[in-house]
Design an enzyme around this catalytic site. Structure first.
Site, short mmCIF file in Angstrom:
data_model
loop_
_atom_site.label_atom_id
_atom_site.label_comp_id
_atom_site.label_asym_id
_atom_site.label_seq_id
_atom_site.Cartn_x
_atom_site.Cartn_y
_atom_site.Cartn_z
CE LYS A 153 108.81 -9.59 68.62
NZ LYS A 153 107.70 -10.57 68.78
CG ASP B 83 109.16 -12.38 66.30
OD1 ASP B 83 109.36 -12.37 67.52
OD2 ASP B 83 108.13 -11.94 65.76
CG ASP C 295 106.33 -14.65 64.59
OD1 ASP C 295 105.88 -13.50 64.74
OD2 ASP C 295 106.07 -15.59 65.38
CB SER C 296 104.15 -10.17 61.40
OG SER C 296 105.28 -9.37 61.15
CD GLU D 170 104.33 -14.27 70.12
OE1 GLU D 170 103.43 -15.01 70.57
OE2 GLU D 170 104.34 -13.85 68.95
CD GLU E 26 100.93 -7.63 68.73
OE1 GLU E 26 102.02 -8.22 68.85
OE2 GLU E 26 100.22 -7.68 67.71
O1 KIV Z 1 106.06 -10.42 64.23
C1 KIV Z 1 105.97 -9.19 64.37
O2 KIV Z 1 105.97 -8.40 63.41
C2 KIV Z 1 105.87 -8.69 65.74
C3 KIV Z 1 105.52 -7.25 65.92
C4 KIV Z 1 104.10 -7.06 65.63
C5 KIV Z 1 105.92 -6.75 67.26
O3 KIV Z 1 106.02 -9.42 66.66
#
Ligand code: KIV
Length: 284
Positions: free
Chosen positions: A117, A87, A48-49, A119, A186
């Site tokens: 994924k 994510d 989600d980056s 968090e 992280e």
């Molecule tokens: O969103 C993302 O790119 C991430 C990585 C930094 C692990 O969660």
């Protein structure tokens, strides 16, 4: 292991057991995914980056389930061998187990992901367990959690005092017991991430967490130098693509303005002399 075989939670587990470092990188488009795949990356994270790297936002909070599903779908087409992990965006799983299962399910049923994924540590353990129980593999994410940016007021290093280290250990154990197949750690001091990795029974994948993890992840745009303004301490630049791209675009702009592009080499010839002579007549 044959680099070209299909990567799954099982092959990732085997890599961990034999001590082979796990390589994860991010992608949100087909071409980047196929480059990562060709280079033998084990896991492609549709992170989600992309809220920052694709949408130009200052954090990840605005990303939606629909956006993640779209980007996961195009990444899946480029990932012939790598495992694809989506994510889950902010508020797509925190609200209830029902929401979590439905939204995580979209990534597997409609978008082609192999896992998701989430968090969160102890506070998210029950939620993670509910998703895993439905048959959806979950990667955890502790340490600095970008979706907590409003609590942090930025993107801090986590685990620099005793209370914070104890909390990390509690979080790591809770998500391990909830059934995650791997855990992103992280922005945590290297010694702390190493100690966590040594005590857990699941692979850890570090970002800004030193060399003692079972694998490493970076944001692909960071390692390729897409950005010139900002570089976190933990990012190593393996290319400077922004400079290359800017020079190319700048040359194109100049060539067009000067009338140097397109030249004969980049134009189609008519190839018929008599027709060429008749053009004035045809267009009169
Ligand atoms: O969103 C993302 O790119 C991430 C990585 C930094 C692990 O969660």
């Amino acid at each position: 292991m044959n680099q070209l075989s299909k990567k799954t939670t099982v092959t990732v587990r085997k890599q961990y057991e034999v001590g082979e470092p796990i390589v994860m990188l991010t992608a949100f488009d087909y071409l980047t995914a196929s480059w990562l795949d060709q280079c033998g990356v084990d896991i492609i994270l549709v992170g989600d980056s992309l809220g920052m790297t694709f949408k130009g936002e200052s954090n990840t909070l605005s990303v939606t389930v629909e956006e993640m599903a779209y980007h996961t779908r195009v990444v899946s087409r480029g990932a012939q061998h790598a495992m694809v992990v989506s994510d889950m965006p902010f508020l797509s799983y925190q609200t209830s187990s029902e929401d979590a299962i439905r939204n995580c399910g979209v990534m597997l049923k409609q978008a082609g992901a192999h896992a998701v994924k989430l968090e969160g540590g102890l506070a998210m353990a029950a939620r993670i367990h509910a998703v895993v129980e439905t048959g959806i593999p979950v990667m955890g994410h502790i340490g600095m959690q970008p979706q907590q940016v409003m609590h942090y007021g930025g993107f801090p290093v986590i685990g620099k005092d005793r209370v914070a280290v104890e909390k990390l250990w509690e979080d790591a154990k809770a998500v391990q017991d909830a059934g995650v197949f791997a855990l992103v750690i992280e922005s945590v001091p290297a010694a702390v991430a190493k100690a966590l990795t040594a005590r857990l029974r699941i692979p850890t994948i570090g970002i800004g967490a030193g060399s003692g993890c079972s694998g490493q992840v970076l944001v692909t745009q960071d390692l390729l130098g897409f950005f010139t303004e900002f570089k976190p301490k933990f990012v190593k630049r393996y290319a400077e693509l922004a400079g290359t791209a800017l020079r190319g675009i700048d040359s194109f702009v100049k060539d067009v303005r000067n009338g140097d592009f397109p030249d004969e080499e980049h134009s189609y010839a008519l190839g018929d002399e008599s027709l060429l002579k008749s053009l004035d007549e045809i267009f009169s």
